[in-house]
Scaffold this motif. Structure first.
Motif, PDB file in Angstrom:
ATOM      1  N   GLU A  58      -6.287   8.679  -0.424  1.00 37.79           N
ATOM      2  CA  GLU A  58      -4.970   8.135  -0.067  1.00 37.79           C
ATOM      3  C   GLU A  58      -4.985   6.619  -0.053  1.00 37.79           C
ATOM      4  O   GLU A  58      -4.003   5.978  -0.416  1.00 37.79           O
ATOM      5  N   ALA A 116      -2.781   4.229  -2.447  1.00 41.89           N
ATOM      6  CA  ALA A 116      -1.782   3.860  -1.428  1.00 41.89           C
ATOM      7  C   ALA A 116      -0.453   3.404  -2.042  1.00 41.89           C
ATOM      8  O   ALA A 116       0.622   3.737  -1.520  1.00 41.89           O
ATOM      9  N   SER A 125       2.118   6.202  -2.583  1.00 48.41           N
ATOM     10  CA  SER A 125       2.270   7.168  -1.486  1.00 48.41           C
ATOM     11  C   SER A 125       3.683   7.749  -1.364  1.00 48.41           C
ATOM     12  O   SER A 125       3.864   8.810  -0.773  1.00 48.41           O
ATOM     13  N   PHE A 166       2.337  12.470  -5.282  1.00 51.32           N
ATOM     14  CA  PHE A 166       1.223  11.871  -4.531  1.00 51.32           C
ATOM     15  C   PHE A 166       0.258  12.904  -3.957  1.00 51.32           C
ATOM     16  O   PHE A 166      -0.955  12.800  -4.128  1.00 51.32           O
TER      17      PHE A 166
END
Ligand code: DAT
Ligand code: MG
Length: 148
Positions: free
Chosen positions: A46, A50, A53, A58
């Motif tokens: 993650e 990022a 996201s 995602f």
């Protein structure tokens, strides 16, 4: 000299493409400065993605990246970020030119075999995330045969 972060994704590892992919960067003349075989966890994946996201894909992307070991690398050379992206090919393999890694070895966008940093600044961030211990200091003895 410029550096980029390149990662062979779990599908590339499972499909036995590691040697082929490393060979393409080596034969181009780029220098391998870091390499590790590693399985990352959800929070690490993650962090790596990022910026994406909020995208609908995602969660699936993170699941895919943590689904098996990856080969994380740092490659160095003149213009290696931009040229590395050209060697990799367009994000969607349906649009990647033949002769690129994704053009030659992938079909679906969610199984596109390889990651490469998209800018010098993101390369810096990704190298710091994946190689917090730092990377090798060495200069290839081929340098003067590759650069004028
Ligand atoms: P790239 O990997 O070419 O830098 P990106 O950073 O925009 O592309 O996206 C990261 C990864 O996310 C990409 O390699 C595959 C996946 N992805 C991107 N766009 C997608 C989409 N529209 N549907 C599904 N997966 C996608
Ligand atoms: Mg990207």
């Amino acid at each position: 000299m410029e550096q980029t972060f390149i990662m062979i994704k779990p599908d590339g590892v499972q499909r036995g493409l590691v040697g082929e992919i490393i060979g393409r960067f080596e034969k181009k003349g780029f220098t391998l400065k870091g390499l590790k075989f590693i399985t990352v966890d959800q929070s690490f994946a993650e962090k790596h993605y990022a910026d994406l996201s909020t995208k609908p894909f995602f969660n699936g992307l993170v699941e895919y990246i943590i689904s098996g070991p990856v080969v994380a690398m740092v490659w160095e050379g003149k213009n290696v970020v931009t040229t590395g992206r050209k060697i990799i090919g367009a994000t969607n393999p349906a649009d990647s030119a033949p002769g690129t890694i994704r053009g030659d070895y992938a079909i679906d966008i969610g199984r596109n075999v390889i990651h490469g940093s998209d800018a010098v600044e993101s390369a810096r961030k990704e190298i710091a995330l994946w190689f917090p211990e730092g990377i090798a200091e060495w200069r290839s003895s081929l340098h003067s045969w590759i650069y004028e």
